[in-house]
Write a protein that holds these residues in place. Structure first.
Motif, PDB file in Angstrom:
ATOM      1  N   GLU A 178      -3.226  -3.770  -9.595  1.00  0.00           N
ATOM      2  CA  GLU A 178      -4.559  -4.134 -10.083  1.00  0.00           C
ATOM      3  C   GLU A 178      -5.083  -3.147 -11.129  1.00  0.00           C
ATOM      4  OE1 GLU A 178      -6.790  -7.050  -8.801  1.00  0.00           O
ATOM      5  OE2 GLU A 178      -4.638  -7.507  -8.863  1.00  0.00           O
ATOM      6  N   GLY A 179      -4.182  -2.638 -11.972  1.00  0.00           N
ATOM      7  CA  GLY A 179      -4.577  -1.720 -13.040  1.00  0.00           C
ATOM      8  C   GLY A 179      -4.642  -0.270 -12.623  1.00  0.00           C
ATOM      9  N   TYR A 180      -4.458   0.021 -11.347  1.00  0.00           N
ATOM     10  CA  TYR A 180      -4.469   1.406 -10.866  1.00  0.00           C
ATOM     11  C   TYR A 180      -3.052   1.972 -10.888  1.00  0.00           C
ATOM     12  CZ  TYR A 180      -9.132   0.264  -9.069  1.00  0.00           C
ATOM     13  OH  TYR A 180     -10.444  -0.133  -8.952  1.00  0.00           O
ATOM     14  N   ASP A 181      -2.934   3.275 -11.156  1.00  0.00           N
ATOM     15  CA  ASP A 181      -1.641   3.950 -11.151  1.00  0.00           C
ATOM     16  C   ASP A 181      -1.296   4.385  -9.731  1.00  0.00           C
ATOM     17  OD1 ASP A 181      -1.423   3.675 -13.899  1.00  0.00           O
ATOM     18  OD2 ASP A 181      -2.422   5.601 -14.288  1.00  0.00           O
ATOM     19  N   ILE A 182      -0.129   3.965  -9.264  1.00  0.00           N
ATOM     20  CA  ILE A 182       0.330   4.311  -7.923  1.00  0.00           C
ATOM     21  C   ILE A 182       1.581   5.162  -8.061  1.00  0.00           C
ATOM     22  CG2 ILE A 182       0.912   3.421  -5.640  1.00  0.00           C
ATOM     23  CD1 ILE A 182      -1.824   2.474  -6.718  1.00  0.00           C
ATOM     24  N   PRO A 183       1.520   6.437  -7.671  1.00  0.00           N
ATOM     25  CA  PRO A 183       2.676   7.323  -7.886  1.00  0.00           C
ATOM     26  C   PRO A 183       3.826   7.046  -6.931  1.00  0.00           C
ATOM     27  CG  PRO A 183       0.892   8.505  -6.776  1.00  0.00           C
ATOM     28  CD  PRO A 183       0.351   7.153  -7.127  1.00  0.00           C
ATOM     29  N   LYS A 184       5.016   7.398  -7.377  1.00  0.00           N
ATOM     30  CA  LYS A 184       6.225   7.282  -6.560  1.00  0.00           C
ATOM     31  C   LYS A 184       6.025   7.993  -5.220  1.00  0.00           C
ATOM     32  CE  LYS A 184      11.146   8.527  -6.590  1.00  0.00           C
ATOM     33  NZ  LYS A 184      12.248   9.123  -7.388  1.00  0.00           N
ATOM     34  N   GLY A 185       6.503   7.366  -4.146  1.00  0.00           N
ATOM     35  CA  GLY A 185       6.376   7.958  -2.815  1.00  0.00           C
ATOM     36  C   GLY A 185       5.111   7.572  -2.079  1.00  0.00           C
TER      37      GLY A 185
ATOM     38  N   SER B   7      -7.664   3.900  -1.857  1.00  0.00           N
ATOM     39  CA  SER B   7      -6.633   4.887  -1.526  1.00  0.00           C
ATOM     40  C   SER B   7      -7.237   6.059  -0.778  1.00  0.00           C
ATOM     41  CB  SER B   7      -5.944   5.385  -2.806  1.00  0.00           C
ATOM     42  OG  SER B   7      -6.850   6.130  -3.607  1.00  0.00           O
ATOM     43  N   MET B   8      -6.387   6.782  -0.113  1.00  0.00           N
ATOM     44  CA  MET B   8      -6.773   8.015   0.579  1.00  0.00           C
ATOM     45  C   MET B   8      -5.507   8.829   0.779  1.00  0.00           C
ATOM     46  SD  MET B   8      -7.449   6.308   4.311  1.00  0.00           S
ATOM     47  CE  MET B   8      -6.322   5.051   4.909  1.00  0.00           C
ATOM     48  N   ARG B   9      -5.677  10.093   1.121  1.00  0.00           N
ATOM     49  CA  ARG B   9      -4.529  10.937   1.423  1.00  0.00           C
ATOM     50  C   ARG B   9      -4.441  11.156   2.928  1.00  0.00           C
ATOM     51  NH1 ARG B   9      -1.703  13.812  -2.407  1.00  0.00           N
ATOM     52  NH2 ARG B   9      -2.470  13.646  -4.547  1.00  0.00           N
ATOM     53  N   ILE B  10      -3.236  10.955   3.462  1.00  0.00           N
ATOM     54  CA  ILE B  10      -2.956  11.283   4.863  1.00  0.00           C
ATOM     55  C   ILE B  10      -1.861  12.340   4.836  1.00  0.00           C
ATOM     56  CG2 ILE B  10      -2.157  10.438   7.093  1.00  0.00           C
ATOM     57  CD1 ILE B  10      -4.826   9.290   6.345  1.00  0.00           C
ATOM     58  N   GLY B  11      -2.215  13.568   5.215  1.00  0.00           N
ATOM     59  CA  GLY B  11      -1.273  14.660   5.034  1.00  0.00           C
ATOM     60  C   GLY B  11      -1.010  14.826   3.549  1.00  0.00           C
ATOM     61  N   GLY B  12       0.236  14.872   3.164  1.00  0.00           N
ATOM     62  CA  GLY B  12       0.558  15.025   1.751  1.00  0.00           C
ATOM     63  C   GLY B  12       0.855  13.717   1.058  1.00  0.00           C
ATOM     64  N   LYS B  13       0.601  12.594   1.710  1.00  0.00           N
ATOM     65  CA  LYS B  13       0.946  11.296   1.139  1.00  0.00           C
ATOM     66  C   LYS B  13      -0.282  10.547   0.636  1.00  0.00           C
ATOM     67  CE  LYS B  13       5.150  10.325   3.806  1.00  0.00           C
ATOM     68  NZ  LYS B  13       6.048  10.064   2.679  1.00  0.00           N
ATOM     69  N   VAL B  14      -0.111   9.863  -0.498  1.00  0.00           N
ATOM     70  CA  VAL B  14      -1.128   8.929  -0.974  1.00  0.00           C
ATOM     71  C   VAL B  14      -0.915   7.603  -0.242  1.00  0.00           C
ATOM     72  CG1 VAL B  14      -1.964   7.604  -2.948  1.00  0.00           C
ATOM     73  CG2 VAL B  14      -1.311   9.997  -3.246  1.00  0.00           C
ATOM     74  N   VAL B  15      -1.975   7.098   0.365  1.00  0.00           N
ATOM     75  CA  VAL B  15      -1.918   5.824   1.082  1.00  0.00           C
ATOM     76  C   VAL B  15      -2.825   4.834   0.368  1.00  0.00           C
ATOM     77  CG1 VAL B  15      -2.327   4.630   3.273  1.00  0.00           C
ATOM     78  CG2 VAL B  15      -1.484   6.989   3.271  1.00  0.00           C
ATOM     79  N   VAL B  16      -2.274   3.695  -0.016  1.00  0.00           N
ATOM     80  CA  VAL B  16      -3.031   2.648  -0.699  1.00  0.00           C
ATOM     81  C   VAL B  16      -3.141   1.457   0.240  1.00  0.00           C
ATOM     82  CG1 VAL B  16      -3.143   1.128  -2.711  1.00  0.00           C
ATOM     83  CG2 VAL B  16      -2.171   3.431  -2.931  1.00  0.00           C
ATOM     84  N   VAL B  17      -4.376   1.006   0.480  1.00  0.00           N
ATOM     85  CA  VAL B  17      -4.620  -0.097   1.411  1.00  0.00           C
ATOM     86  C   VAL B  17      -5.049  -1.332   0.630  1.00  0.00           C
ATOM     87  CG1 VAL B  17      -5.858  -0.857   3.473  1.00  0.00           C
ATOM     88  CG2 VAL B  17      -5.324   1.578   3.167  1.00  0.00           C
ATOM     89  N   LEU B  18      -4.343  -2.438   0.846  1.00  0.00           N
ATOM     90  CA  LEU B  18      -4.617  -3.708   0.167  1.00  0.00           C
ATOM     91  C   LEU B  18      -5.278  -4.661   1.154  1.00  0.00           C
ATOM     92  CD1 LEU B  18      -1.125  -4.140  -1.575  1.00  0.00           C
ATOM     93  CD2 LEU B  18      -3.081  -2.750  -2.314  1.00  0.00           C
TER      94      LEU B  18
ATOM     95  N   PRO C  58       9.445  -5.081  -7.202  1.00  0.00           N
ATOM     96  CA  PRO C  58      10.597  -4.334  -6.669  1.00  0.00           C
ATOM     97  C   PRO C  58      10.306  -2.854  -6.437  1.00  0.00           C
ATOM     98  CG  PRO C  58      11.242  -5.729  -8.534  1.00  0.00           C
ATOM     99  CD  PRO C  58       9.736  -5.733  -8.485  1.00  0.00           C
ATOM    100  N   ARG C  59       9.341  -2.312  -7.159  1.00  0.00           N
ATOM    101  CA  ARG C  59       9.026  -0.890  -7.002  1.00  0.00           C
ATOM    102  C   ARG C  59       8.216  -0.601  -5.734  1.00  0.00           C
ATOM    103  NH1 ARG C  59       7.666   1.370 -13.118  1.00  0.00           N
ATOM    104  NH2 ARG C  59       9.618   0.671 -14.088  1.00  0.00           N
ATOM    105  N   ILE C  60       7.771  -1.665  -5.062  1.00  0.00           N
ATOM    106  CA  ILE C  60       6.989  -1.481  -3.826  1.00  0.00           C
ATOM    107  C   ILE C  60       7.739  -2.131  -2.659  1.00  0.00           C
ATOM    108  CG2 ILE C  60       4.664  -1.633  -2.823  1.00  0.00           C
ATOM    109  CD1 ILE C  60       3.541  -2.180  -5.534  1.00  0.00           C
ATOM    110  N   SER C  61       9.057  -2.100  -2.701  1.00  0.00           N
ATOM    111  CA  SER C  61       9.881  -2.745  -1.678  1.00  0.00           C
ATOM    112  C   SER C  61      10.565  -1.761  -0.746  1.00  0.00           C
ATOM    113  CB  SER C  61      10.943  -3.635  -2.335  1.00  0.00           C
ATOM    114  OG  SER C  61      10.346  -4.707  -3.029  1.00  0.00           O
TER     115      SER C  61
ATOM    116  N   GLY D  51       9.095   3.068  -4.595  1.00  0.00           N
ATOM    117  CA  GLY D  51      10.328   3.728  -4.996  1.00  0.00           C
ATOM    118  C   GLY D  51      10.234   4.373  -6.370  1.00  0.00           C
ATOM    119  N   ASP D  52       9.169   4.023  -7.108  1.00  0.00           N
ATOM    120  CA  ASP D  52       8.966   4.580  -8.446  1.00  0.00           C
ATOM    121  C   ASP D  52       7.490   4.434  -8.793  1.00  0.00           C
ATOM    122  OD1 ASP D  52       9.432   5.726 -10.885  1.00  0.00           O
ATOM    123  OD2 ASP D  52      11.009   4.331 -11.478  1.00  0.00           O
ATOM    124  N   ASP D  53       7.030   5.126  -9.825  1.00  0.00           N
ATOM    125  CA  ASP D  53       5.654   4.957 -10.282  1.00  0.00           C
ATOM    126  C   ASP D  53       5.412   3.501 -10.656  1.00  0.00           C
ATOM    127  OD1 ASP D  53       5.422   7.665 -10.008  1.00  0.00           O
ATOM    128  OD2 ASP D  53       5.512   8.118 -12.154  1.00  0.00           O
TER     129      ASP D  53
END
Length: 523
Positions: free
Chosen positions: A384-391, A76-87, A100-103, A378-380
Motif C-alpha cells: 500500500e505504498g509503504y516500504d517494508i524491509p527484508k525480514g 506496524s510496530m516493533r516486537i523485539g528486533g523485528k518489524v511487524v506489519v499487521v494487515l 512472492p517477496r512476502i511468501s 524475503g526481500d525489501d
C-alpha cells in the motif's frame, strides 16, 4: 571521594551508551514504514502490547482491529528486533500474499534449536516450493480433495456417531471426539491407517498437538520471535519438549515403514515420500524432499489437518445449541432432500444451500485462525505504498476481515442468511478467507471443506444438540492459543430418531413425564 567520582563516571558511561543505542535505533528505523505505535529500543512495543492486552481483556486479534481504527488498515510496530506489519483489510491481504517477496515464513526457533528440518509449514524459498509441489501431487494421488475421498470421511463420520451412541449418555464434552475424528482423516493419508478413539498412543499424539496449540500463542508468537522464548522460558521449554516427542513418535513410525513397505505399492504419504527420495538418489538429483524434512512435514500435515477442523466443529455445535431455530431449519432441509433412510452425501450439497450457508457463517464468526500464520519478507518490498524491509513479519488479521462492518452488516450477529441470495441460493463471499489466501493458502483447504460438510451434515442428520438443563449460559467468548476456540462446554446430545418418537407436539419440547419416559427408553 574517589568512589563518588568513579560512580559518577560509570553512570555517565551508561547514559552515553544508552543515548548512543537510542540514536542508532532511531537512525536505523526505516523512514516509510506504515504508521504505528511508538516502542522502546531493543524490546519495541512489546511491553505496551502486553499491558494493553491485560488492561482491555481483548485477544490480540481484537486489539489489532482496534489499533487499525487509529493507525489505519496497515500499521506496524516493533516486537523485539523485528518489524511487524499487521494487515486488517481483505483486499490488502490478498494483494500482499500474492507477492512472492512476502511468501516466506519467519525462522521457527524451536525447529532450529532442535536441529530439525524446516518441513512444509515453516519453510521458505526453494525448500517450501519443492515440499509444496511434492505434497500436493502426493495428496491428489490418494484422492484428497476429490469426491472419491468422500468415502473415507463418511466412514470416519460413522465411527464418530457410533462412538457417541455407544457411550450411553447424553451429556458430552465433544472436544476429544471431534479431534480424534478429524485426526483419523489425515492419519489415513499420512500413516495409511486410522486409530481407535481409545488407543493410548493416538491419545498421546493428539494431546501433544493440543497442548502446543494452547502454548504457542496467536499467530505462532512463541515460535517466530526469539525474544519471546526468554520471556516465557517454561512455556518455550514445554513446546520444545512436545515437538521433540512428536518427532520421536513420527520417526519411529517412519523406521517401521521403511523396513516393511512395498515400493511398487505405496500405501500412504510416507511410502510415496520414500519413493521420491529414492528416485532422486538414482538420478543424482539434489532435493529438499529428504529424510531431514520428512518428519517435520508429516508433523505439519497432521497438525494442520486436525485442530482447525475439530475446532470449527466445536463452534458449530455451540451455535446450534444457542440457535435452536437454525438447527431445526437445517434438519428440515436435510430431511427434505436426503430423507431419514440414508446419510447426506457431497452430491446433495447443491440442494442444501441453507446448511452450506450456516457452515460459512460459522467459519466467519468463529475465525478459527484469527491471525493466520505469520509471513516474512524475503526481500525489501512495499505494501500500500509503504516500504517494508527484508525480514519483516507480516500478520494477516483474518478476524478483522471477518468482522469488518464495511463488509458484513452487524458482523457480531450470527446470521447465515448473509450467504444466501434473494432466491435462497448459496452466495459465497470473496471476503471470507478462513484458510488464508495467496501463495501460501492452506493446502488442505479442499479436504477441510469436505470434512466440515460431511461431519456437520451427518451429525445434524443423526442428532439434535441442546444446552443442558441448569448449565451456565452459553458463551461465545473464545479462548485464544494458536487457534481461536470455544471455551469448555457440555452439550446434550439427543438421538433424533429416538427423540421424534416422543416429540408429539413437533416443537422440540418435552414435558416432565415425556422427558422421564424418553431417558428411560434411550438409556
Amino acid at each position: 571521594m574517589e568512589s563518588v567520582i568513579l560512580g559518577f563516571e560509570i553512570q555517565t558511561i551508561l547514559l552515553c551508551v544508552a543515548g548512543i543505542a537510542i540514536v542508532t535505533w532511531w537512525l536505523q528505523k526505516p523512514k516509510n514504514l506504515p504508521p504505528g505505535p511508538w516502542g522502546w529500543p531493543l524490546v519495541g512495543y512489546l511491553p505496551k502490547l502486553v499491558v494493553s492486552l491485560y488492561r482491555t481483556g481483548l485477544h490480540p486479534h481484537q486489539l489489532f482491529a482496534k489499533m487499525a481504527t487509529q493507525y489505519g488498515p496497515v500499521f506496524s510496530m516493533r516486537i523485539g528486533g523485528k518489524v511487524v506489519v499487521v494487515l486488517n483489510k481483505c483486499h490488502i491481504i490478498k494483494q500482499a500474499f500474492m507477492n512472492p517477496r512476502i511468501s516466506d515464513r519467519p525462522v521457527n526457533q524451536t525447529l532450529e534449536d532442535l536441529g530439525l528440518g524446516e518441513g512444509l509449514g515453516f519453510s521458505s524459498g526453494e525448500v517450501w516450493k519443492q515440499q509444496k509441489r511434492f505434497t500436493l501431487t502426493s495428496l491428489r494421488s490418494f484422492g484428497v480433495g476429490k469426491r472419491s475421498f468422500e468415502v473415507c470421511i463418511a466412514e470416519e463420520a460413522e465411527y464418530l456417531t457410533e462412538e457417541m451412541t455407544s457411550l450411553k449418555h447424553t451429556l458430552f464434552d465433544l472436544s476429544s471426539l471431534f479431534t480424534n475424528a478429524t485426526s483419523n482423516i489425515i492419519c489415513s493419508v499420512v500413516f495409511g491407517k486410522r486409530y481407535g478413539y481409545s488407543d493410548s498412543k493416538f491419545k498421546y499424539l493428539i494431546n501433544l498437538f493440543h497442548e502446543n496449540g494452547q502454548l504457542i500463542g496467536t499467530g505462532g508468537v512463541l515460535l517466530f520471535f526469539p525474544i519471546m522464548k526468554y520471556l516465557h522460558i517454561s512455556k518455550y521449554q514445554r513446546i520444545r519438549s512436545n515437538i521433540s516427542n512428536l518427532i520421536k513418535f513420527i520417526n519411529g513410525f517412519i523406521k517401521q515403514r521403511e523396513s516393511s513397505r512395498d515400493p511398487d505399492n505405496p500405501n500412504d504419504y510416507i511410502d510415496v515420500y520414500f519413493n521420491e527420495m529414492e528416485s532422486n538418489q538414482e538420478v543424482g538429483r539434489e532435493s529438499h524432499v529428504n529424510i531431514q524434512n520428512m518428519p517435520v512435514t508429516v508433523m505439519n500435515l497432521f497438525g494442520a489437518g486436525t485442530e482447525t477442523s475439530a475446532t470449527t466443529l466445536r463452534w458449530s455445535v455451540l451455535y446450534m445449541m444457542a440457535y435452536q431455530d437454525i438447527q431445526k431449519r437445517i434438519q428440515q432441509e436435510i430431511d427434505s432432500v436426503v430423507g431419514r433412510h440414508r446419510l447426506p452425501r457431497l452430491s446433495d450439497k447443491d440442494k442444501l444451500p441453507f446448511t452450506s450457508a450456516v457452515l460459512l457463517e460459522i467459519q466467519r464468526i468463529g475465525s478459527v485462525a484469527p491471525l493466520g500464520i505469520s509471513h516474512s519478507c524475503g526481500d525489501d518490498t512495499t505494501i500500500e505504498g509503504y516500504d517494508i524491509p527484508k525480514g519483516s513479519v507480516v500478520v494477516s488479521n483474518l478476524w478483522a476481515v471477518h468482522h469488518d462492518p464495511d463488509t458484513w452488516k452487524n458482523p457480531d450477529e450470527f446470521n447465515p442468511d448473509r450467504f444466501l441470495d434473494q432466491n435462497g441460493y448459496l452466495r459465497e463471499r470473496e471476503e471470507l478467507i478462513p484458510f488464508s489466501t495467496g501463495r501460501r493458502i492452506c493446502i488442505g483447504e479442499h479436504l477441510a471443506k469436505m470434512e466440515l460438510y460431511i461431519f456437520f451434515t451427518h451429525l445434524l442428520h443423526r442428532f439434535t444438540f441442546k444446552k443442558p438443563d441448569d448449565s451456565k449460559p452459553i458463551s461465545f467468548k473464545g479462548v485464544t492459543g494458536l487457534l481461536h476456540s470455544p471455551g469448555p462446554f457440555l452439550t446434550q446430545v439427543v438421538d433424533r430418531d429416538s427423540f421424534d418418537r416422543f416429540d408429539v407436539r413437533g416443537d422440540g419440547s418435552l414435558n416432565q413425564s415425556e422427558t422421564q419416559c424418553f431417558h428411560q427408553w434411550f438409556n
